[in-house]
Design a protein around this motif. Sequence first.
Motif, PDB file in Angstrom:
ATOM      1  N   MET A  36     -10.647 -10.640  31.339  1.00 18.81           N
ATOM      2  CA  MET A  36      -9.674 -11.722  31.411  1.00 18.81           C
ATOM      3  C   MET A  36      -9.291 -12.205  30.013  1.00 18.81           C
ATOM      4  O   MET A  36      -8.125 -12.511  29.744  1.00 18.81           O
ATOM      5  CB  MET A  36     -10.244 -12.875  32.234  1.00 18.81           C
ATOM      6  CG  MET A  36     -10.321 -12.596  33.723  1.00 18.81           C
ATOM      7  SD  MET A  36     -11.279 -13.844  34.643  1.00 18.81           S
ATOM      8  CE  MET A  36     -10.366 -15.316  34.259  1.00 18.81           C
ATOM      9  N   ALA A  37     -10.276 -12.280  29.119  1.00 19.38           N
ATOM     10  CA  ALA A  37     -10.005 -12.730  27.750  1.00 19.38           C
ATOM     11  C   ALA A  37      -9.048 -11.778  27.039  1.00 19.38           C
ATOM     12  O   ALA A  37      -8.126 -12.208  26.345  1.00 19.38           O
ATOM     13  CB  ALA A  37     -11.318 -12.850  26.979  1.00 19.38           C
ATOM     14  N   VAL A  38      -9.255 -10.475  27.226  1.00 20.63           N
ATOM     15  CA  VAL A  38      -8.383  -9.483  26.590  1.00 20.63           C
ATOM     16  C   VAL A  38      -6.958  -9.597  27.112  1.00 20.63           C
ATOM     17  O   VAL A  38      -5.983  -9.614  26.349  1.00 20.63           O
ATOM     18  CB  VAL A  38      -8.936  -8.061  26.817  1.00 20.63           C
ATOM     19  CG1 VAL A  38      -7.925  -7.012  26.359  1.00 20.63           C
ATOM     20  CG2 VAL A  38     -10.260  -7.883  26.084  1.00 20.63           C
ATOM     21  N   VAL A  39      -6.812  -9.692  28.442  1.00 24.88           N
ATOM     22  CA  VAL A  39      -5.488  -9.767  29.059  1.00 24.88           C
ATOM     23  C   VAL A  39      -4.786 -11.069  28.662  1.00 24.88           C
ATOM     24  O   VAL A  39      -3.599 -11.075  28.307  1.00 24.88           O
ATOM     25  CB  VAL A  39      -5.599  -9.651  30.587  1.00 24.88           C
ATOM     26  CG1 VAL A  39      -4.256  -9.938  31.252  1.00 24.88           C
ATOM     27  CG2 VAL A  39      -6.107  -8.272  30.982  1.00 24.88           C
TER      28      VAL A  39
ATOM     29  N   GLU B  83     -16.884 -22.983  41.816  1.00 25.43           N
ATOM     30  CA  GLU B  83     -16.114 -21.765  41.550  1.00 25.43           C
ATOM     31  C   GLU B  83     -14.780 -22.087  40.895  1.00 25.43           C
ATOM     32  O   GLU B  83     -14.100 -23.038  41.274  1.00 25.43           O
ATOM     33  CB  GLU B  83     -15.836 -21.025  42.869  1.00 25.43           C
ATOM     34  CG  GLU B  83     -17.085 -20.547  43.595  1.00 25.43           C
ATOM     35  CD  GLU B  83     -16.774 -19.955  44.955  1.00 25.43           C
ATOM     36  OE1 GLU B  83     -17.574 -19.145  45.441  1.00 25.43           O
ATOM     37  OE2 GLU B  83     -15.713 -20.319  45.554  1.00 25.43           O
ATOM     38  N   TRP B  84     -14.404 -21.285  39.904  1.00 22.16           N
ATOM     39  CA  TRP B  84     -13.030 -21.251  39.390  1.00 22.16           C
ATOM     40  C   TRP B  84     -12.360 -20.060  40.050  1.00 22.16           C
ATOM     41  O   TRP B  84     -12.880 -18.942  40.011  1.00 22.16           O
ATOM     42  CB  TRP B  84     -12.986 -21.045  37.883  1.00 22.16           C
ATOM     43  CG  TRP B  84     -13.892 -21.918  37.072  1.00 22.16           C
ATOM     44  CD1 TRP B  84     -14.298 -23.185  37.333  1.00 22.16           C
ATOM     45  CD2 TRP B  84     -14.500 -21.550  35.820  1.00 22.16           C
ATOM     46  NE1 TRP B  84     -15.116 -23.641  36.335  1.00 22.16           N
ATOM     47  CE2 TRP B  84     -15.256 -22.661  35.397  1.00 22.16           C
ATOM     48  CE3 TRP B  84     -14.459 -20.403  35.025  1.00 22.16           C
ATOM     49  CZ2 TRP B  84     -15.980 -22.638  34.203  1.00 22.16           C
ATOM     50  CZ3 TRP B  84     -15.188 -20.382  33.857  1.00 22.16           C
ATOM     51  CH2 TRP B  84     -15.936 -21.495  33.450  1.00 22.16           C
ATOM     52  N   ILE B  85     -11.187 -20.244  40.617  1.00 15.94           N
ATOM     53  CA  ILE B  85     -10.517 -19.175  41.369  1.00 15.94           C
ATOM     54  C   ILE B  85      -9.328 -18.652  40.565  1.00 15.94           C
ATOM     55  O   ILE B  85      -8.517 -19.430  40.048  1.00 15.94           O
ATOM     56  CB  ILE B  85     -10.047 -19.691  42.738  1.00 15.94           C
ATOM     57  CG1 ILE B  85     -11.216 -20.346  43.490  1.00 15.94           C
ATOM     58  CG2 ILE B  85      -9.450 -18.550  43.555  1.00 15.94           C
ATOM     59  CD1 ILE B  85     -10.797 -21.072  44.756  1.00 15.94           C
ATOM     60  N   PHE B  86      -9.228 -17.322  40.469  1.00 12.99           N
ATOM     61  CA  PHE B  86      -8.153 -16.671  39.729  1.00 12.99           C
ATOM     62  C   PHE B  86      -7.462 -15.637  40.610  1.00 12.99           C
ATOM     63  O   PHE B  86      -8.092 -15.053  41.507  1.00 12.99           O
ATOM     64  CB  PHE B  86      -8.698 -15.965  38.485  1.00 12.99           C
ATOM     65  CG  PHE B  86      -9.382 -16.876  37.507  1.00 12.99           C
ATOM     66  CD1 PHE B  86      -8.660 -17.488  36.479  1.00 12.99           C
ATOM     67  CD2 PHE B  86     -10.738 -17.139  37.608  1.00 12.99           C
ATOM     68  CE1 PHE B  86      -9.296 -18.333  35.575  1.00 12.99           C
ATOM     69  CE2 PHE B  86     -11.378 -17.985  36.713  1.00 12.99           C
ATOM     70  CZ  PHE B  86     -10.655 -18.587  35.694  1.00 12.99           C
TER      71      PHE B  86
ATOM     72  N   PHE C 105      -4.925 -12.592  36.893  1.00 22.80           N
ATOM     73  CA  PHE C 105      -5.916 -13.493  36.287  1.00 22.80           C
ATOM     74  C   PHE C 105      -5.355 -14.887  36.032  1.00 22.80           C
ATOM     75  O   PHE C 105      -5.917 -15.653  35.247  1.00 22.80           O
ATOM     76  CB  PHE C 105      -6.497 -12.912  34.993  1.00 22.80           C
ATOM     77  CG  PHE C 105      -7.189 -11.589  35.172  1.00 22.80           C
ATOM     78  CD1 PHE C 105      -7.949 -11.333  36.304  1.00 22.80           C
ATOM     79  CD2 PHE C 105      -7.077 -10.600  34.212  1.00 22.80           C
ATOM     80  CE1 PHE C 105      -8.588 -10.116  36.481  1.00 22.80           C
ATOM     81  CE2 PHE C 105      -7.712  -9.378  34.373  1.00 22.80           C
ATOM     82  CZ  PHE C 105      -8.468  -9.129  35.516  1.00 22.80           C
ATOM     83  N   ASP C 106      -4.265 -15.245  36.691  1.00 20.65           N
ATOM     84  CA  ASP C 106      -3.765 -16.615  36.609  1.00 20.65           C
ATOM     85  C   ASP C 106      -4.758 -17.550  37.294  1.00 20.65           C
ATOM     86  O   ASP C 106      -5.306 -17.236  38.362  1.00 20.65           O
ATOM     87  CB  ASP C 106      -2.405 -16.738  37.295  1.00 20.65           C
ATOM     88  CG  ASP C 106      -1.295 -16.061  36.513  1.00 20.65           C
ATOM     89  OD1 ASP C 106      -1.454 -15.871  35.284  1.00 20.65           O
ATOM     90  OD2 ASP C 106      -0.258 -15.711  37.129  1.00 20.65           O
ATOM     91  N   TYR C 107      -4.972 -18.719  36.699  1.00 19.25           N
ATOM     92  CA  TYR C 107      -5.858 -19.719  37.298  1.00 19.25           C
ATOM     93  C   TYR C 107      -5.204 -20.294  38.544  1.00 19.25           C
ATOM     94  O   TYR C 107      -4.042 -20.720  38.514  1.00 19.25           O
ATOM     95  CB  TYR C 107      -6.138 -20.816  36.276  1.00 19.25           C
ATOM     96  CG  TYR C 107      -6.976 -21.962  36.810  1.00 19.25           C
ATOM     97  CD1 TYR C 107      -8.363 -21.933  36.721  1.00 19.25           C
ATOM     98  CD2 TYR C 107      -6.373 -23.076  37.403  1.00 19.25           C
ATOM     99  CE1 TYR C 107      -9.128 -22.980  37.205  1.00 19.25           C
ATOM    100  CE2 TYR C 107      -7.133 -24.121  37.887  1.00 19.25           C
ATOM    101  CZ  TYR C 107      -8.511 -24.074  37.782  1.00 19.25           C
ATOM    102  OH  TYR C 107      -9.269 -25.110  38.271  1.00 19.25           O
ATOM    103  N   LEU C 108      -5.933 -20.326  39.654  1.00 22.87           N
ATOM    104  CA  LEU C 108      -5.410 -20.851  40.909  1.00 22.87           C
ATOM    105  C   LEU C 108      -5.973 -22.225  41.260  1.00 22.87           C
ATOM    106  O   LEU C 108      -5.239 -23.123  41.659  1.00 22.87           O
ATOM    107  CB  LEU C 108      -5.698 -19.879  42.060  1.00 22.87           C
ATOM    108  CG  LEU C 108      -5.103 -18.474  41.943  1.00 22.87           C
ATOM    109  CD1 LEU C 108      -5.487 -17.635  43.171  1.00 22.87           C
ATOM    110  CD2 LEU C 108      -3.588 -18.528  41.785  1.00 22.87           C
TER     111      LEU C 108
END
Length: 310
Positions: free
Chosen positions: A87-90, A260-263, A268-271
């Motif tokens: 996710m960090a790379v993208v 939970e953080w949902i993506f 990989f957008d934060y939802l």
Amino acid sequence: MSEPSAPPVPALPALRRQALRHHLLTEVRRPSRRRWRVRVLVPVAGALVVAVAAGVIAQPWAPRSAPMVVPVEQGDRVGATLLLNRMAVVTADRPGPPSGEGAYVYIRSRGAFAELGDGPARLRPVHEREIWIPRDERGDGLLRQPFLHVPIVGAIPEHETLTDVTPNAALIDLPDDPDALLATLYREREERGRGNSRDGAAFTAIGDILRESLVPPRTSAALYRAAAKIPGVEVVRGVTDAAGRQGIAVAHTERSRRDEWIFDERTFDYLGERSYLVADTVDGPAGTVLGTTAVLQRAVVAQLGRRPQR
């Protein structure tokens, strides 16, 4: 394009206080025995806090919905490190947040949170929430959300001015190096000396930034890489946010509760977020949902209270 730098500010204590001020009376942090607890460190309008707390404990008009229970899936700890670094790379290659001359960051979300203390936890009705945060300089913000279904005239307004708000630029003024960022989070937890473990506190702090800030790619990448270094972080698949969108979750469990953080699994957008019990407690069986949210829109606007086009 990253947000303009802000004047020097204390790194995490101010960030943490402001994130919780923004989150005013919206989430129960963890299960407790016969006590209703809200996530608030800095009171905003003390009379409002008292009125809401009293109103939530006893709401004869609130619908008695059944507790919401979800399956407690096995988390993948190895997969969490791989996913967060991917996710960090993208994210690092994406364009920055919306540019322009807007003075405020606008965030619209949807959520529901549980009442605790009288049998199994039950989610209150889902409601929409809007917040306006100063973009570059400290000043007033605005919060709009319906606290109750039946208004109490003069006690609980549906909007509240937030005074002396830390600007978005300061909230995201964090180290780019993930080790330095995580060390800052741990140091803030040690200075506070209470609450979650240092790993749980670091996970919560990162989640606060992801939820209600407009974060440039470099900061997002650093947050994800720092999260990958937190012991106990897991990946959980097949998760749904408060808007019904399915995604993949980055999770951390503490004291019988999983946050939970949902993506979006593809972009990989934060939802949004979800919290629930992973073991049977007085507040319900394993899987009982304590909170669910969905971020619907982030934008930059010119005036306090102005809404962007949807």
